[in-house]
Design an enzyme around this catalytic site. Structure first.
Site, PDB file in Angstrom:
ATOM      1  N   LYS A 186     -17.678   5.248  38.814  1.00  0.00           N
ATOM      2  CA  LYS A 186     -16.726   4.435  39.580  1.00  0.00           C
ATOM      3  C   LYS A 186     -17.485   3.802  40.745  1.00  0.00           C
ATOM      4  O   LYS A 186     -18.529   4.292  41.106  1.00  0.00           O
ATOM      5  CB  LYS A 186     -15.594   5.316  40.134  1.00  0.00           C
ATOM      6  CG  LYS A 186     -14.936   6.239  39.120  1.00  0.00           C
ATOM      7  CD  LYS A 186     -13.846   5.544  38.373  1.00  0.00           C
ATOM      8  CE  LYS A 186     -13.219   6.494  37.341  1.00  0.00           C
ATOM      9  NZ  LYS A 186     -12.373   5.835  36.372  1.00  0.00           N
ATOM     10  N   HIS A 202     -12.749   6.342  23.474  1.00  0.00           N
ATOM     11  CA  HIS A 202     -11.738   6.327  24.530  1.00  0.00           C
ATOM     12  C   HIS A 202     -10.418   5.853  23.936  1.00  0.00           C
ATOM     13  O   HIS A 202     -10.401   5.020  23.041  1.00  0.00           O
ATOM     14  CB  HIS A 202     -12.178   5.417  25.680  1.00  0.00           C
ATOM     15  CG  HIS A 202     -11.315   5.580  26.890  1.00  0.00           C
ATOM     16  ND1 HIS A 202     -10.100   4.959  27.020  1.00  0.00           N
ATOM     17  CD2 HIS A 202     -11.481   6.308  28.014  1.00  0.00           C
ATOM     18  CE1 HIS A 202      -9.555   5.310  28.176  1.00  0.00           C
ATOM     19  NE2 HIS A 202     -10.366   6.127  28.798  1.00  0.00           N
TER      20      HIS A 202
END
EC number: 4.1.1.39
Length: 455
Positions: A166, A285
């Site tokens: 992130k 994912h």
């Protein structure tokens, strides 16, 4: 009957067959049906069987050119859902010949196609599928599976640790690679591209792949452990996706990643085949899953999407965290975690498993626990998921007050402490906090993490 009788007739005359004995080769489905007021459950169940197989709204003369008995879906059992008004579980059996071999896409187009827009139903949810051995055998499945992955990585007897880099959008490739290096150097096994990171103006895919590979080799050389970064190969076209996977292979990295629902099952299966042929692991994912599985009475349960992924192919898949959720959800989540990992899973309604599923040696998939977890959750995660899992701490690594590498150290120390305690026979459920506290005495990084995220 002689001749051909035109007109609309009740589905249940043809498609509701309570005496039917299911075959070993049938694909079985359990639907949660909410009929419109005034529609009897048998008619609703039969309508589902019809619309998802050979039926159409009226009798057609071309029905006479084939054997409906051989090709039709059959609703063979209906039961009311306890505690719900006007909800039923309809069990439908589909003959194997209705489906193309090795195509999850075709299986879903039939079973969850037009039927979900059907007028006679207020809502429809596919709760579970039983994939017969004969159909499982037409799929390659995961590129490598759990055992081969452990052998490639040389990591045994513990869960693997990951971290999503992130901020997910906005970093340059060089800074992104730096974050990857720090996490891997600190003790994580994997770092991960966020699912939204494909190839945007601020960071093109090729630059990211290059700097991540550099980070990975540097961390590998310094720690003596094999490291990986899930390079997201998801793209706007299949050709572009494969191009990215090819570049990853040329860099020699161990693993790539794909968003299987937004990318689609056809693309995913192609990528899984490429990965097996070229020795790449494949991390999956599940972006978009909640669009499909969040409503309790309409859509598809995630366990169906998980089964589909195991057929289509993936070595890791995100599957929720369980921690801090309700007890019931824990059982249900563990139900589909077992469906991903085990070779044979018994029917168990308390865990949401409607059918016994035999995977006939199709490789297993590692479940990935990700989202809002930190060091205090480590004992529970270790206990719930066991060794065959990937625990992913995004903010739980990068949010460490001293930086990424100490954040990674804290997670690794916490994990090793939990695994050691478990192996010594201690009870992680009751002694978890104490185990973490003891470990933090000799690890300042862990102590700092414990301070930030109070239990």
């Amino acid at each position: 009957s002689v001749g051909f009788k035109a007109g609309v007739k009740d589905y249940k005359l043809t498609y509701y067959t309570p005496d039917y004995e299911t075959k070993d080769t049938d694909i079985l489905a359990a639907f949660r049906v909410t009929p419109q007021p005034g529609v009897p459950p048998e008619e609703a169940g039969a309508a589902v069987a019809a619309e998802s197989s050979t039926g159409t709204w009226t009798t057609v003369w071309t029905d006479g050119l084939t054997s409906l008995d051989r090709y039709k879906g059959r609703c063979y059992h209906i039961e009311p859902v306890a505690g719900e008004e006007n909800q039923f579980i309809a069990y439908v059996a589909y003959p194997l010949d209705l489906f193309e071999e090795g195509s999850v896409t075709n299986m879903f187009t039939s079973i969850v196609g037009n039927v979900f827009g059907f007028k006679a139903l207020r809502a429809l949810r596919l709760e579970d599928l039983r994939i017969p051995n004969a159909y499982v055998k037409t799929f390659q499945g995961p590129p490598h599976g759990i055992q081969v992955e452990r052998d490639k990585l040389n990591k045994y007897g513990r869960p693997l640790l990951g971290c999503t880099i992130k901020p997910k959008l906005g970093l340059s490739a060089k800074n992104y690679g730096r974050a990857v290096y720090e996490c891997l150097r600190g003790g994580l096994d994997f770092t991960k591209d966020d699912e939204n990171v494909n190839s945007q103006p601020f960071m093109r895919w090729r630059d990211r792949f290059l700097f991540c590979a550099e980070a990975l080799y540097k961390a590998q050389a310094e720690t003596g452990e094999i490291k990986g970064h899930y390079l997201n190969a998801t793209a706007g076209t299949c050709e572009e996706m494969i191009k990215r996977a090819v570049f990853a292979r040329e860099l020699g990295v161990p693993i790539v990643m794909h968003d299987y629902l937004t990318g689609g099952f056809t693309a995913n299966t192609s990528l899984a085949h490429y990965c097996r042929d070229n020795g790449l692991l494949l991390h999956i994912h599940r972006a978009m899953h909640a669009v499909i599985d969040r409503q309790k009475n309409h859509g598809m349960h995630f366990r169906v999407l998980a089964k589909a992924l195991r057929l289509s192919g993936g070595d890791h898949i995100h599957s929720g965290t369980v921690v801090g959720k309700l007890e019931g959800e824990r059982e249900i989540t563990l139900g589909f975690v077992d469906l991903l990992r085990d070779d044979f899973v018994e029917k168990d309604r308390s865990r949401g498993i409607y059918f016994t599923q035999d995977w006939v040696s199709l490789p297993g998939v590692l479940p990935v626990a990700s989202g809002g977890i930190h060091v205090w959750h480590m004992p529970a995660l270790t206990e719930i998921f066991g060794d065959d899992s990937v625990l992913q701490f995004g903010g739980g690594t990068l949010g460490h007050p001293w930086g990424n590498a100490p954040g990674a150290v804290a997670n690794r120390v916490a994990l090793e402490a939990c695994v050691q305690a478990r192996n010594e026979g201690r009870d992680l459920a009751s002694e978890g906090n104490q185990i973490i506290r003891e470990a933090s005495k000799w690890s300042p990084e862990l102590a700092a993490a414990c301070e930030v995220w109070k239990e």
